[in-house]
Scaffold this active site. Structure first.
Site, PDB file in Angstrom:
ATOM      1  CG  HIS A 193      -2.273  -9.468  -1.941  1.00 19.06           C
ATOM      2  ND1 HIS A 193      -2.182 -10.599  -2.691  1.00 19.06           N
ATOM      3  CD2 HIS A 193      -2.351  -8.449  -2.832  1.00 19.06           C
ATOM      4  CE1 HIS A 193      -2.202 -10.294  -3.986  1.00 19.06           C
ATOM      5  NE2 HIS A 193      -2.290  -8.991  -4.084  1.00 19.06           N
ATOM      6  CB  CYS A 501      -6.806  -3.556 -11.983  1.00 19.35           C
ATOM      7  SG  CYS A 501      -5.311  -4.516 -12.223  1.00 19.35           S
TER       8      CYS A 501
HETATM    9  C1  PEP Z   1      -0.992  -4.736  -9.021  1.00 16.03           C
HETATM   10  O1  PEP Z   1       0.141  -5.217  -8.958  1.00 16.03           O
HETATM   11  O2  PEP Z   1      -1.213  -3.515  -9.150  1.00 16.03           O
HETATM   12  C2  PEP Z   1      -2.183  -5.594  -8.932  1.00 16.03           C
HETATM   13  C3  PEP Z   1      -3.384  -5.126  -9.205  1.00 16.03           C
HETATM   14  O3  PEP Z   1      -2.008  -6.875  -8.515  1.00 16.03           O
HETATM   15  P1  PEP Z   1      -1.702  -7.279  -6.994  1.00 16.03           P
HETATM   16  O4  PEP Z   1      -1.938  -6.103  -6.121  1.00 16.03           O
HETATM   17  O5  PEP Z   1      -2.570  -8.417  -6.682  1.00 16.03           O
HETATM   18  O6  PEP Z   1      -0.238  -7.647  -7.065  1.00 16.03           O
END
Ligand code: PEP
Ligand code: MG
Length: 585
Positions: A193, A501
């Protein structure tokens, strides 16, 4: 000059003076200009005085409640504060080595620790615990109630390059990234993140450098290339000139791509694709608009919990943030994902990377256990809804049953609020169980959004943040592609609004493969939108599906990449013709 190589995870070139931060950024190191020496000595003295006061209070309290014998522990700690080998030694290091108080204290404690451990005396060896206790208190008192790194960055002369062992998202969310021009981390991967955040802010980053925090000294000049993973320490003046040139070429390339901003993403054979943006910090919404995004496909609301203590993220504060965001984007849609916080994010476990963060009470699971924070967030979202076009996305859904329960809970909250407002409710497809039951989920979701970051992690059983496993974290693994193909086909049959996403959509080549697998809508990091748009405008969907069909039968991710080469060549040609090519070293 020393050259190091890591993995480039956020493109761009940065040059600056190193600030080193270790132990989850709790310890910071930098070199002082001569004018800073007095200030640091003063901070050390103030920390010592504060620590003394605290220990006197503790000692008196313990003496009253448990007796003088127990209070003796703290009397010994009080003596330790004034030990010539501790605070006085730290003071000497500030003066002689011109280092900041935090670093000087860290070094004095380490020297003393070594001495205690070396001594044959059992009594002294037992004092190691007290030393750690007093040392920790002194260090905290250098910057009481504040995050040392966040504070330090504001004091130092920019441009800076942050060299960290591991940088927690909560610290990253609070840093002034106008001063910190680049990030170098010992650990981490492209879907960590912190990395996702810096990439979206346009800050170049290199991770997986191993011992970067040992090899790079505070104050040294560091240049890094967030595409190639190159890091140069103390480059010569000539080399520095070349780095500056590279930075200019890269910036010119990005400017040239600006021309695509208002053009729709349409493939060579006329298929219209939708490109929205991912967002972590609501105040950065300007970047989303600048990139020409068609909406926000994923707002990671849990970053709100990083910038403040969870209890400070009240319903009213959230409502205000959501309203501002919705209004800034209106009439374009804003997809707000409910908190996808693992136990670490809620400050329930001590360290990032704990398995409970991935398999414990994360995503919507606390909501299903009647956690009040979900109710509070849903209320804030309903209250904000009329400020723009809101969609609510539920993370980490694993079954249709779970989704039904959540919808029932959301309906209940709506009734309690006596509001007529309805908002589309969607589910993330980021766990294999969800990917395999898209037909069921589609019956209860207004839209679905595929999170490839987690989907890859759980499908391949590879921790997405563990830099030792980055070779195994393969978005192009045939197992992942087969799962994605299934999601695209089932989603189309169910006529559900479906997008991707995860970070795969931010990769100019892999996004072409996603089109071939049947996806038409994407949400990606704002900085990648122009590059991805240009790549997509160079492909033909029939050819892309033919390539995708073949990749499903490939034996390995390497074979998949070989099959993608013609597509990569077409994209490269488009890039060189539009004049927005990447800088080459
Ligand atoms: C994912 O898991 O691909 C996502 C978009 O959420 P995050 O990266 O916040 O876990
Ligand atoms: Mg996820």
């Amino acid at each position: 000059m020393t050259r190091l190589t890591g993995r480039g995870v956020a493109p761009g070139i940065a040059v600056g003076r190193a600030v080193v931060a270790v132990r989850d950024a709790s310890q910071v190191r930098y070199r002082l200009a001569s004018s800073g020496v007095d200030r640091e000595r003063h901070r050390l003295r103030a920390a010592r005085d504060r620590t003394r006061l605290e220990l006197e209070e503790i000692s008196a309290r313990v003496s009253r409640t448990a007796g003088p014998a127990q209070a003796a522990i703290f009397a010994a700690q009080l003596l330790m504060i004034d030990d010539p080998l501790l605070t006085r030694r730290a003071d000497e290091l500030i003066r002689t080595d011109r280092i900041n108080a935090d670093w000087a204290l860290e070094r004095a404690i380490a020297e003393l620790h070594e001495l205690f451990a070396r001594e044959g005396d059992a009594w002294l060896r037992e004092r190691v615990g007290d030393l750690a206790d007093v040392g920790g208190r002194l260090r905290r008192n250098l910057r009481p109630g504040r995050d040392p790194l966040v504070d330090l960055v504001l004091e130092l002369e920019p441009p800076l390059v942050l060299v960290a062992d591991e940088l927690p998202p909560s610290t990253a969310a609070q840093l002034d990234w106008d001063r910190v021009k680049g990030l170098v981390c010992d650990v981490g991967g492209p879907t960590h993140h912190t990395v996702i955040l810096v990439r979206s802010l346009g800050v170049p980053a290199v991770v997986g450098l191993g011992g970067g925090t040992d090899l790079i000294l505070p104050g040294q000049t560091v240049a890094l290339d967030g595409s190639t993973g190159e890091v140069a320490v103390e480059p010569t003046e000539e080399a520095l000139e070349r780095w500056r040139l590279r930075a200019e070429i890269a910036a010119a390339g990005m400017r040239a791509l600006g021309a695509l901003r208002h053009r729709p993403a349409v493939t060579v054979d006329g298929v219209r694709l939708r490109l929205e943006a991912n967002l972590e910090i609501a105040d950065e919404v300007g970047r989303v608009l600048d990139a020409g995004a068609e909406g926000i496909g994923l707002y990671r609301s849990e970053f709100l919990l990083d910038a403040a203590a969870p209890e400070a993220v009240t319903e009213d504060a959230q409502c205000e943030t959501y309203r501002t965001l919705l209004a800034a984007m209106a009439p374009l849609p804003v997809t707000i994902r409910t908190f996808d916080a693992g136990e670490e994010r809620w400050h329930l476990t001590p360290r990032a990377g704990s398995h409970r963060d991935r398999f414990g009470l994360r995503g919507i699971r606390p909501a299903l256990q009647h956690d009040v924070r979900f109710r509070q967030q849903i209320r804030a979202l309903f209250r904000a809804a009329d400020a723009g076009t809101l969609r609510v996305l539920l993370p980490f859904v694993t079954s249709a049953e779970e989704l039904q329960q959540l919808r029932a809970l959301i309906d209940e909250i709506r009734r309690e609020m006596r509001t007529e407002i309805t908002v589309p409710i969607g589910a993330m497809i980021e766990v294999p169980a969800a990917a395999l039951t898209v037909d069921q989920l589609a019956k209860h979701a207004d839209f679905l959004s595929v999170g490839t970051n987690d989907l890859i992690q759980y499908t391949l059983a590879v921790d997405r943040t563990d830099e030792r496993l980055m070779g195994h974290y393969q978005p192009a693994a045939p197992a992942v592609l087969r799962l994605l193909r299934g999601v695209a086909i089932t989603g189309r049959r169910a006529a559900v609004d479906l997008s991707v996403c995860g970070e795969m959509a931010s990769d100019p080549l892999l996004v072409g493969l996603l089109v071939g697998l049947g996806f038409r809508s994407f949400s990606l990091t704002p900085a990648a939108i122009p590059v991805v748009k240009r790549s997509l405008m160079a492909i033909d969907t029939h050819q892309a599906s033919e390539v995708a069909r073949r990749t499903l039968r490939a034996a390995s991710a390497d074979d998949v990449h070989a099959l993608l080469e013609p597509m990569a060549a077409a994209m490269h040609k488009a890039a060189t013709h539009s004049g927005g090519g990447q800088a080459s070293p």
